[in-house]
Design an enzyme around this catalytic site. Sequence first.
Site, PDB file in Angstrom:
ATOM      1  N   THR A   1      -3.720 -79.035 -61.947  1.00 26.44           N
ATOM      2  CA  THR A   1      -2.764 -80.001 -61.803  1.00 26.44           C
ATOM      3  C   THR A   1      -3.025 -80.918 -62.766  1.00 26.44           C
ATOM      4  OG1 THR A   1      -4.020 -81.138 -60.125  1.00 26.44           O
ATOM      5  CG2 THR A   1      -2.067 -79.568 -59.478  1.00 26.44           C
TER       6      THR A   1
ATOM      7  N   VAL B   1      -4.992 -81.279 -68.905  1.00 25.34           N
ATOM      8  CA  VAL B   1      -5.391 -80.011 -69.418  1.00 25.34           C
ATOM      9  C   VAL B   1      -5.031 -78.970 -68.710  1.00 25.34           C
ATOM     10  CG1 VAL B   1      -7.820 -78.785 -70.212  1.00 25.34           C
ATOM     11  CG2 VAL B   1      -7.406 -81.237 -70.605  1.00 25.34           C
TER      12      VAL B   1
ATOM     13  N   CYS C   1     -13.784 -81.884 -76.978  1.00 27.66           N
ATOM     14  CA  CYS C   1     -12.520 -81.783 -77.914  1.00 27.66           C
ATOM     15  C   CYS C   1     -12.813 -82.101 -79.263  1.00 27.66           C
ATOM     16  CB  CYS C   1     -11.394 -82.704 -77.336  1.00 27.66           C
ATOM     17  SG  CYS C   1     -11.636 -84.097 -76.649  1.00 27.66           S
TER      18      CYS C   1
ATOM     19  N   GLN D   1     -10.000 -90.709 -82.290  1.00 32.26           N
ATOM     20  CA  GLN D   1      -9.709 -89.766 -81.034  1.00 32.26           C
ATOM     21  C   GLN D   1      -8.352 -90.644 -80.469  1.00 32.26           C
ATOM     22  OE1 GLN D   1     -14.116 -89.484 -80.596  1.00 32.26           O
ATOM     23  NE2 GLN D   1     -13.001 -89.115 -78.509  1.00 32.26           N
TER      24      GLN D   1
ATOM     25  N   SER E   1      -4.721 -89.426 -75.379  1.00 30.76           N
ATOM     26  CA  SER E   1      -4.583 -88.268 -74.314  1.00 30.76           C
ATOM     27  C   SER E   1      -5.927 -87.765 -74.060  1.00 30.76           C
ATOM     28  CB  SER E   1      -3.764 -87.131 -74.890  1.00 30.76           C
ATOM     29  OG  SER E   1      -4.241 -86.667 -76.177  1.00 30.76           O
ATOM     30  N   GLY E   2      -6.852 -88.243 -74.910  1.00 31.43           N
ATOM     31  CA  GLY E   2      -8.476 -87.692 -74.555  1.00 31.43           C
ATOM     32  C   GLY E   2      -8.721 -88.639 -73.353  1.00 31.43           C
TER      33      GLY E   2
ATOM     34  N   HIS F   1      -6.721 -85.463 -82.102  1.00 33.86           N
ATOM     35  CA  HIS F   1      -8.097 -85.808 -82.375  1.00 33.86           C
ATOM     36  C   HIS F   1      -8.402 -85.521 -83.919  1.00 33.86           C
ATOM     37  CE1 HIS F   1      -8.835 -87.240 -78.562  1.00 33.86           C
ATOM     38  NE2 HIS F   1      -9.935 -86.613 -78.370  1.00 33.86           N
TER      39      HIS F   1
ATOM     40  N   ASN G   1      -6.415 -82.079 -79.285  1.00 36.88           N
ATOM     41  CA  ASN G   1      -7.610 -82.225 -78.358  1.00 36.88           C
ATOM     42  C   ASN G   1      -7.008 -81.497 -76.964  1.00 36.88           C
ATOM     43  OD1 ASN G   1      -5.809 -84.940 -78.656  1.00 36.88           O
ATOM     44  ND2 ASN G   1      -6.556 -84.942 -76.522  1.00 36.88           N
TER      45      ASN G   1
HETATM   46  C1  2RA Z   1     -12.086 -88.201 -74.882  1.00 36.02           C
HETATM   47  N1  2RA Z   1     -13.445 -86.511 -75.780  1.00 36.02           N
HETATM   48  O1  2RA Z   1     -11.392 -88.072 -76.015  1.00 36.02           O
HETATM   49  C2  2RA Z   1     -13.327 -87.398 -74.618  1.00 36.02           C
HETATM   50  C3  2RA Z   1     -12.706 -86.705 -73.511  1.00 36.02           C
HETATM   51  N2  2RA Z   1     -11.580 -85.853 -73.730  1.00 36.02           N
HETATM   52  O2  2RA Z   1     -11.931 -89.390 -74.329  1.00 36.02           O
END
Ligand code: 2RA
Length: 354
Positions: free
Chosen positions: A11, A14, A129, A156, A159-160, A255, A328
Amino acid sequence: PSPTLAVVGATGSVGTVMLELLSSRRNVWGEIRLIATARSAGKMLTCRGEQLVVRELTAEAFDGVDVAMFDVPDDVSAQWAPVAVARGAIVVDNSSAFRMDPEVPLVVPEVNREVAGYRPRGIVSSANCTTAAMIMAVAPLHYEYGLRELVLASYQSASGAGQYGIDTLHDQLTKVAGDRLLGSRPGNVRQAVGDDLGPFPAPLALNVVPWSGQLADLGWSSEELKLRNESRKILGIPALKVAATCVRVPVVTGHSVAVHAVFASEVTADGARQVLRNAPGVILVDDPEAGEFPMPIDAVGTDPSWVGRIRRAMDDPRALSLFVTGDNMRKGAALNTVQIAELIAAEISKRGES
Ligand code: 2RA
């Protein structure tokens, strides 16, 4: 029969991309079982066109499961991946819980698929990612020229940090929209954004935040050490010199990494382009005069790593600079995990045939 797959964390943001991929890629699975914490159990989700009920994360949920993909926080993976293995599943884990465990292979299939078969703990880890996007371009160059050092800067996306990160960025953009004076005086972006920083340590809209993850050793962030340690493990270069600076930028998804790579042998931009043109999972977008660059707004929603800005260092014929960007949520997380799971499904099916 085709192997049974469990999606743990189905859910989450990702997990949602995992279900999309499982519904669009060539199907290699028998039953697909969706598992999440009690809070999400009972929800109905669609996968491969069928409505599936989300089951609660319990030991019994893994009975009969051949492969279990995990996209959950590190502590949940650390606790539950061994339980799934004990119930007979092979775990493909997208958390950082086991990535540096010497008995757990760390895999990006286009780069080192051969190590996925040696998994004494029954667990295979998928790369972070940022590492996944970058290594897709750096690995083929390493095989050709012999990598010695990486100097990296990541850009980055929000959404990371999950859906919370996306929502926070959009909320902040709404607060700063329309006021052309913002960003031209000290502190006025902070004032406009207020205290709704979400998962970030500072305002992200109209800003860049030179931080991602948690504080680690000697002032480095956990994200920067992941880039260093994961690159060394995936490429099998224990002495690889890596200096990374991980930066959060006001992008929703995608990213990017600015790469400076030093090799053992001389490299040319044309030679590098030729290598990358033939590399799996890489799109070359490198025509600055035509305004063609690898950018997150184009890479989002696609599978490959987009690579460009390839140029040889002005002061070192063995060094190259380039820019890579990738989605990512896909190759950086869901796609890489699904690809590893498919590798294992093929192994199981071959065993079944023999
Ligand atoms: C971020 N790589 O971008 C880390 C976790 N997805 O926050």
